[in-house]
Design a protein around this motif. Structure first.
Motif, PDB file in Angstrom:
ATOM      1  N   THR A 111      10.329   0.849   9.120  1.00 49.03           N
ATOM      2  CA  THR A 111       9.139   1.417   9.753  1.00 49.03           C
ATOM      3  C   THR A 111       9.554   2.110  11.046  1.00 49.03           C
ATOM      4  O   THR A 111       9.923   1.443  12.018  1.00 49.03           O
ATOM      5  CB  THR A 111       8.104   0.310  10.045  1.00 49.03           C
ATOM      6  OG1 THR A 111       7.881  -0.449   8.866  1.00 49.03           O
ATOM      7  CG2 THR A 111       6.800   0.913  10.529  1.00 49.03           C
ATOM      8  N   PRO A 112       9.514   3.454  11.064  1.00 47.99           N
ATOM      9  CA  PRO A 112       9.961   4.191  12.256  1.00 47.99           C
ATOM     10  C   PRO A 112       9.228   3.765  13.534  1.00 47.99           C
ATOM     11  O   PRO A 112       8.014   3.622  13.552  1.00 47.99           O
ATOM     12  CB  PRO A 112       9.625   5.652  11.917  1.00 47.99           C
ATOM     13  CG  PRO A 112       9.499   5.687  10.428  1.00 47.99           C
ATOM     14  CD  PRO A 112       9.027   4.325  10.018  1.00 47.99           C
ATOM     15  N   GLY A 113      10.014   3.517  14.585  1.00 47.42           N
ATOM     16  CA  GLY A 113       9.466   3.182  15.892  1.00 47.42           C
ATOM     17  C   GLY A 113       8.985   1.752  16.043  1.00 47.42           C
ATOM     18  O   GLY A 113       8.581   1.345  17.134  1.00 47.42           O
ATOM     19  N   ALA A 145       1.780  -1.840  16.211  1.00 52.26           N
ATOM     20  CA  ALA A 145       2.436  -3.070  15.752  1.00 52.26           C
ATOM     21  C   ALA A 145       1.712  -3.778  14.612  1.00 52.26           C
ATOM     22  O   ALA A 145       2.362  -4.382  13.749  1.00 52.26           O
ATOM     23  CB  ALA A 145       2.584  -4.037  16.920  1.00 52.26           C
ATOM     24  N   LEU A 146       0.396  -3.729  14.598  1.00 53.08           N
ATOM     25  CA  LEU A 146      -0.344  -4.525  13.612  1.00 53.08           C
ATOM     26  C   LEU A 146       0.015  -4.208  12.154  1.00 53.08           C
ATOM     27  O   LEU A 146       0.154  -5.134  11.352  1.00 53.08           O
ATOM     28  CB  LEU A 146      -1.845  -4.421  13.839  1.00 53.08           C
ATOM     29  CG  LEU A 146      -2.376  -5.364  14.907  1.00 53.08           C
ATOM     30  CD1 LEU A 146      -3.870  -5.162  15.130  1.00 53.08           C
ATOM     31  CD2 LEU A 146      -2.092  -6.817  14.593  1.00 53.08           C
ATOM     32  N   PRO A 147       0.190  -2.934  11.772  1.00 49.28           N
ATOM     33  CA  PRO A 147       0.569  -2.694  10.368  1.00 49.28           C
ATOM     34  C   PRO A 147       1.901  -3.359   9.985  1.00 49.28           C
ATOM     35  O   PRO A 147       2.032  -3.928   8.902  1.00 49.28           O
ATOM     36  CB  PRO A 147       0.673  -1.166  10.275  1.00 49.28           C
ATOM     37  CG  PRO A 147      -0.188  -0.657  11.374  1.00 49.28           C
ATOM     38  CD  PRO A 147      -0.078  -1.669  12.473  1.00 49.28           C
ATOM     39  N   VAL A 148       2.870  -3.316  10.886  1.00 48.06           N
ATOM     40  CA  VAL A 148       4.169  -3.930  10.619  1.00 48.06           C
ATOM     41  C   VAL A 148       4.033  -5.446  10.570  1.00 48.06           C
ATOM     42  O   VAL A 148       4.554  -6.105   9.671  1.00 48.06           O
ATOM     43  CB  VAL A 148       5.205  -3.518  11.695  1.00 48.06           C
ATOM     44  CG1 VAL A 148       6.538  -4.192  11.465  1.00 48.06           C
ATOM     45  CG2 VAL A 148       5.365  -2.015  11.720  1.00 48.06           C
ATOM     46  N   LEU A 149       3.323  -6.011  11.540  1.00 48.90           N
ATOM     47  CA  LEU A 149       3.135  -7.455  11.572  1.00 48.90           C
ATOM     48  C   LEU A 149       2.372  -7.941  10.337  1.00 48.90           C
ATOM     49  O   LEU A 149       2.675  -8.999   9.793  1.00 48.90           O
ATOM     50  CB  LEU A 149       2.408  -7.869  12.851  1.00 48.90           C
ATOM     51  CG  LEU A 149       3.208  -7.694  14.140  1.00 48.90           C
ATOM     52  CD1 LEU A 149       2.314  -7.883  15.356  1.00 48.90           C
ATOM     53  CD2 LEU A 149       4.387  -8.640  14.188  1.00 48.90           C
ATOM     54  N   THR A 150       1.398  -7.158   9.903  1.00 47.54           N
ATOM     55  CA  THR A 150       0.641  -7.514   8.701  1.00 47.54           C
ATOM     56  C   THR A 150       1.553  -7.503   7.480  1.00 47.54           C
ATOM     57  O   THR A 150       1.466  -8.384   6.621  1.00 47.54           O
ATOM     58  CB  THR A 150      -0.548  -6.553   8.509  1.00 47.54           C
ATOM     59  OG1 THR A 150      -1.366  -6.611   9.681  1.00 47.54           O
ATOM     60  CG2 THR A 150      -1.379  -6.925   7.300  1.00 47.54           C
ATOM     61  N   SER A 151       2.451  -6.525   7.404  1.00 40.48           N
ATOM     62  CA  SER A 151       3.408  -6.458   6.282  1.00 40.48           C
ATOM     63  C   SER A 151       4.324  -7.666   6.255  1.00 40.48           C
ATOM     64  O   SER A 151       4.741  -8.127   5.193  1.00 40.48           O
ATOM     65  CB  SER A 151       4.277  -5.206   6.379  1.00 40.48           C
ATOM     66  OG  SER A 151       3.499  -4.054   6.294  1.00 40.48           O
ATOM     67  N   MET A 152       4.639  -8.194   7.431  1.00 41.16           N
ATOM     68  CA  MET A 152       5.566  -9.336   7.514  1.00 41.16           C
ATOM     69  C   MET A 152       4.855 -10.677   7.369  1.00 41.16           C
ATOM     70  O   MET A 152       5.504 -11.698   7.186  1.00 41.16           O
ATOM     71  CB  MET A 152       6.295  -9.320   8.863  1.00 41.16           C
ATOM     72  CG  MET A 152       7.243  -8.164   9.001  1.00 41.16           C
ATOM     73  SD  MET A 152       8.281  -8.240  10.484  1.00 41.16           S
ATOM     74  CE  MET A 152       7.117  -8.441  11.792  1.00 41.16           C
TER      75      MET A 152
END
Length: 169
Positions: free
Chosen positions: A151-153, A128-135
């Motif tokens: 972002t897959p998954g 989750a952290l990479p996606v949350l960081t992107s947002m």
């Protein structure tokens, strides 16, 4: 003293004996109070696994739920970066809590049945952290949804993590 007591009980008692479970919980509290969260998780997970095998009706289910939530709360304290902790806490605020719980609770239950709750939490955080960081810093809901969709998954991971964060709040 508590450590020696637990070791004696481990040597003499069955793995799911109430006195041994009490020792594990007591050590978890001691370690948590001394802010050694990693050790506290170790003993809560031992208590969790023993309680899970015990299967003594509704009281055991309540104990298992209590242990799970406390393991996850401690794991959250172990997330090193303050910014990462903030992002994880904001994760649960992205959607309707009731909908998140309805959609993701069965998957969370299955996840904790497959692996120890601490490992399951770590795996979700890692995803989750990479996606949350992107947002991070994006206020536009549609932009956040676009990042998730690309972002897959990530939708499944964020949903499960949000469910856990709601349980911990």
């Amino acid at each position: 003293y508590a450590q020696k007591c637990m070791q004696r009980r481990e040597a003499k008692l069955p793995f799911d004996h109430d006195d041994l479970l009490a020792s594990y919980r007591q050590l978890a509290v001691i370690y948590e109070q001394s802010e050694d969260y990693a050790q506290a998780v170790v003993y809560l997970e031992k208590a969790y696994l023993a309680q899970k095998r015990k299967k003594d009706g509704q009281e055991a289910v309540s104990d298992i739920q209590y242990l799970l939530v406390n393991i996850w709360k401690l794991k959250l304290k172990l997330v090193a970066e303050p910014q990462s902790r903030t992002l994880l806490q904001q994760c649960a605020e992205m959607w309707d809590p009731e909908e998140i719980m309805t959609l993701n609770m069965p998957t969370v239950v299955q996840g904790t049945a497959r692996q120890p709750p601490g490992e399951y939490f770590d795996e979700l955080v890692e995803g989750a952290l990479p996606v949350l960081t992107s947002m991070h810093g994006t206020e536009d809901h549609e932009e956040k949804q676009r990042i998730i969709d690309e972002t897959p998954g990530s939708m499944e991971t964020l949903g499960q993590l949000s469910c856990i964060m709601i349980l911990c709040s």
